[in-house]
Structures are given as C-alpha cells and as structure tokens.
Design a protein around this motif. Structure first.
Motif: not given
Length: 92
Positions: A18-26, A29-33, A55-64
């Motif tokens: 989970i922590a490994g996803y941190g830099p991308e989540v932070a 780009v499309h949605a704010r965690f 759709d923006a949230v979905e794009q964010e998960f696809e990007r991550i």
C-alpha cells in the motif's frame, strides 16, 4: 469538487505494498486523495477522494494502476458532533 467513496478488494495486499502506491497517489493528477481505510486480513479497502466527476476518480485509479470495484459519489455526510447536535433534544 465532489467527494467520492471507493471500494476495493485486494486480498493479500500488505501495508508495504500500500505504501508503495503512495508517491503516485500523492500526485493526485485526476482526483485528490483524502482518506484510506484498510482491513489487511480480508483485503477490504475504502478510500475517499475529491474530484470533479466519477470519471476523474476512475482515471486516477487507472493512472495509478490500482483496481477498484465501485465508486460512489457522496451526497450527505454526518460526523459525531453533528449527530450529537441532532439528537441532543431527543428523549429516550
């Protein structure tokens, strides 16, 4: 911006993964965690995001690169303080 709750199932996912996803989540780009809630034993994950659209949230998960099961827009929230204020005049 709207608030969205997302549901995920990721059995076997560790806290380190989970922590490994941190830099991308932070990057957000499309949605704010906003928040993350996880049960590591069952792999049940809930996140809260802010975005202009579902759709923006979905794009964010696809990007991550993180799979999701459901994305729901939140129309109403109630915290402990507001609940107490609402019920302070109630009788038992």
């Amino acid at each position: 911006m709207a608030t969205f709750l997302t549901l995920h199932q990721a059995p076997g996912l560790s806290a380190d993964e989970i922590a490994g996803y941190g830099p991308e989540v932070a990057q957000g780009v499309h949605a704010r965690f906003r928040n993350l809630f996880v049960n590591l034993r069952s792999g049940f994950i809930v996140t809260i995001y802010e975005a202009d659209s579902r759709d923006a949230v979905e794009q964010e998960f696809e990007r991550i690169g993180f799979p999701f099961d459901d994305i729901h827009e939140i129309d109403y929230t109630l915290d402990e303080a507001r609940l107490a204020a609402m019920t302070s005049g109630a009788t038992s």
